[in-house]
Scaffold this active site. Sequence first.
Site, short mmCIF file in Angstrom:
data_model
loop_
_atom_site.label_atom_id
_atom_site.label_comp_id
_atom_site.label_asym_id
_atom_site.label_seq_id
_atom_site.Cartn_x
_atom_site.Cartn_y
_atom_site.Cartn_z
CE LYS A 1 -2.38 1.40 3.64
NZ LYS A 1 -3.41 1.43 4.69
NE ARG B 1 -5.00 -1.23 7.34
CZ ARG B 1 -4.36 -0.29 8.00
NH1 ARG B 1 -4.87 0.23 9.11
NH2 ARG B 1 -3.20 0.15 7.54
CD GLN C 1 -9.81 5.30 9.28
OE1 GLN C 1 -10.37 4.25 9.52
NE2 GLN C 1 -8.86 5.39 8.37
N GLY D 1 -6.29 6.50 16.68
CA GLY D 1 -5.95 7.74 16.01
C GLY D 1 -4.47 7.99 15.80
CE LYS E 1 -1.32 12.33 13.65
NZ LYS E 1 -2.13 11.75 12.55
#
Length: 331
Positions: free
Chosen positions: A71, A115, A143, A223, A229
Amino acid sequence: MDTLLLNQDAVDENTQMDEVIRAVEDAFAAYALGNAQMPAKSYIDLPQYNGDFRSMPAYMEADDWDAAGIKWVNVHPNNPDDFDLPTVMGTMVYSDPENAFPLAIMDGTELTMKRTGAAAAVATDHLAVEDATSLGIVGAGVQSYTQLEAIAEVRPIEEVVVSDLDEEAVAKFIDYFDDDFDVRAGSIAEAASCDVLSTVTPVETPIVSREDVGEHTHINAMGADAEGKHELADEILLDSKLVIDDHAQTTHSGEINVPYHEGVLADDDIDAELGDIVVGESEGRTETDGVSVFDSTGLAIQDVAAAHVVYEHADENDNGYPFDLIGSNVE
């Protein structure tokens, strides 16, 4: 032999969520058993464009199938305002492991959403209380939808509390699911007190406190996907049964990356990787467990597993666009 081009609608139509959940669980098992190859996610940083590219190759073997692919995905926060494009776009190349033929090129953005929801469902199935009926969601972006769709496959979800500063996004989410669930807007504390909580925000300062979380809440921390993050207070991580998807990725860019590098949280605070729970090497929820956390960064084997499901259904649904990518002059 043709390669199949599958756009977003085709990926959506070919994705049977219950099958994707099983395939993603197979991927976690393959990784734990050493039946997968997944080189580290590589990054190309583009600060001049406030963005980056990420490449995610993988191969996995399940009991009666195997799959390979890569990907190619970006994160460009300026896209919506500057170019009327999504912040995140992905392209999946799905190949035959036996001869390397590119079987399909498919939309990786929709695939990622499916997924990611499936991964949360696998974790929820192993870590949430059996009779979980309420789901809290913090973050009402794209999401969030597959979080509910997938988790409802493994638990009898009835009540959903969604929290987001964007009232329009909350209203859109409620309208989408209102016929199937009791969905309402609420505070972060109301969402976090549910049986299951999924956090799907890009914040760098924790927004869920220890006091917010229910006594036996299972949390899917979805997230955090980059350094810095951090959605959950450190106290939650330290007090919980902490399960991760992959040590290298979570310590680099998952929910635990900030407290881990600050020395607040150490390897001894991590209870297990999800794959080890899936194959029975570690325990899932026990009667004595309180809060549990799944730190998900997203693994390339999940993309490959989901792509396998999508491709297998493409023929029966007669969708996609076959084209001659390799050409006929093959030596």
